[in-house]
Motif scaffolding. Sequence first.
Motif, PDB file in Angstrom:
ATOM      1  N   GLY A  75       0.996  -5.084  -3.222  1.00  0.00           N
ATOM      2  CA  GLY A  75       0.906  -4.402  -2.074  1.00  0.00           C
ATOM      3  C   GLY A  75       0.087  -3.248  -1.789  1.00  0.00           C
ATOM      4  N   SER A  80      -2.242   3.658   2.354  1.00  0.00           N
ATOM      5  CA  SER A  80      -3.623   2.591   2.615  1.00  0.00           C
ATOM      6  C   SER A  80      -3.435   2.489   4.230  1.00  0.00           C
ATOM      7  N   LYS A  85      -3.838  -3.646   4.465  1.00  0.00           N
ATOM      8  CA  LYS A  85      -2.391  -4.453   4.555  1.00  0.00           C
ATOM      9  C   LYS A  85      -2.800  -5.796   4.623  1.00  0.00           C
ATOM     10  N   ASP A  86      -4.104  -6.185   5.266  1.00  0.00           N
ATOM     11  CA  ASP A  86      -4.408  -7.537   5.566  1.00  0.00           C
ATOM     12  C   ASP A  86      -5.014  -8.071   4.096  1.00  0.00           C
ATOM     13  N   ASP A  89      -1.788  -7.518   1.284  1.00  0.00           N
ATOM     14  CA  ASP A  89      -0.292  -8.120   1.515  1.00  0.00           C
ATOM     15  C   ASP A  89      -0.326  -9.420   2.090  1.00  0.00           C
ATOM     16  N   TRP A 128       2.342   0.660   9.892  1.00  0.00           N
ATOM     17  CA  TRP A 128       3.569  -0.209   9.755  1.00  0.00           C
ATOM     18  C   TRP A 128       3.553  -1.606  10.353  1.00  0.00           C
ATOM     19  N   TYR A 131       1.362  -3.901   8.613  1.00  0.00           N
ATOM     20  CA  TYR A 131       2.280  -4.466   7.241  1.00  0.00           C
ATOM     21  C   TYR A 131       3.187  -5.530   7.473  1.00  0.00           C
ATOM     22  N   LYS A 135       2.781  -9.270   6.175  1.00  0.00           N
ATOM     23  CA  LYS A 135       3.843  -9.920   5.354  1.00  0.00           C
ATOM     24  C   LYS A 135       4.330 -11.265   6.096  1.00  0.00           C
TER      25      LYS A 135
END
Length: 220
Positions: A75, A80, A85-86, A89, A128, A131, A135
């Motif tokens: 993660g 970050s 996140k891309d 995750d 968030w 994220y 996911k």
Amino acid sequence: MRIVIAGGHGKIALRLERLLAERGDTPVGLIRNPDHADDLRAVGAEPVLIDLETATVTELTEKVMGADAVVFAAGAGPGSGVPRKDTVDRAAAGLLADAASLAGVRRYLMVSAISVDDGPAPDAEPVWAAYVRAKKAADDDLRERSLTADWTILRPGRLTDEPGTGRVWLAPKAEHGDVSREDVAAVLVALLDSPATIGHVLELVGGNTPIAEAVASIGG
């Protein structure tokens, strides 16, 4: 079994590696920071250096060759921004699936997050929200690989560092709640031993059911 774990220095991964080593398996932790290698050795894991954000699928395939299973526990982590996140995750999870397929490793456990299919709330903070979207995209990609991957997606609730209780609520849908990282790691070990959980998306929070019983209740 030889188990390759992406995000090998993460808080769940270190606990998982210790549990696997204690029962005689060979955990292999993928890390990008060489300074973390001794932490993996201390819990009985073999550290392998690779940066999942820059590695090619060929380079990663070499690292997972000969494994019995792979676990995506990586993660971008706190602090970050949206882009990572891309790249971590979502994209790194897909890269691991590609590499596992090329290496002939079918068993894939994904550590995701509870309720990501619902998407981020309209007023969610941007990082968030990124994220959650990352996911969900990673989970969706894995679910489309049924012909090449024997996958199980585990979606824990809010993670804590409290001692594990050995008792959980594991189901396709669970109410939001906390779960210790120690219990998450123990559930991952049990999932590795349970072919009946292949093809299942499971949410996990603290509960009253012993882990072995909770995993055994998941039908094929």
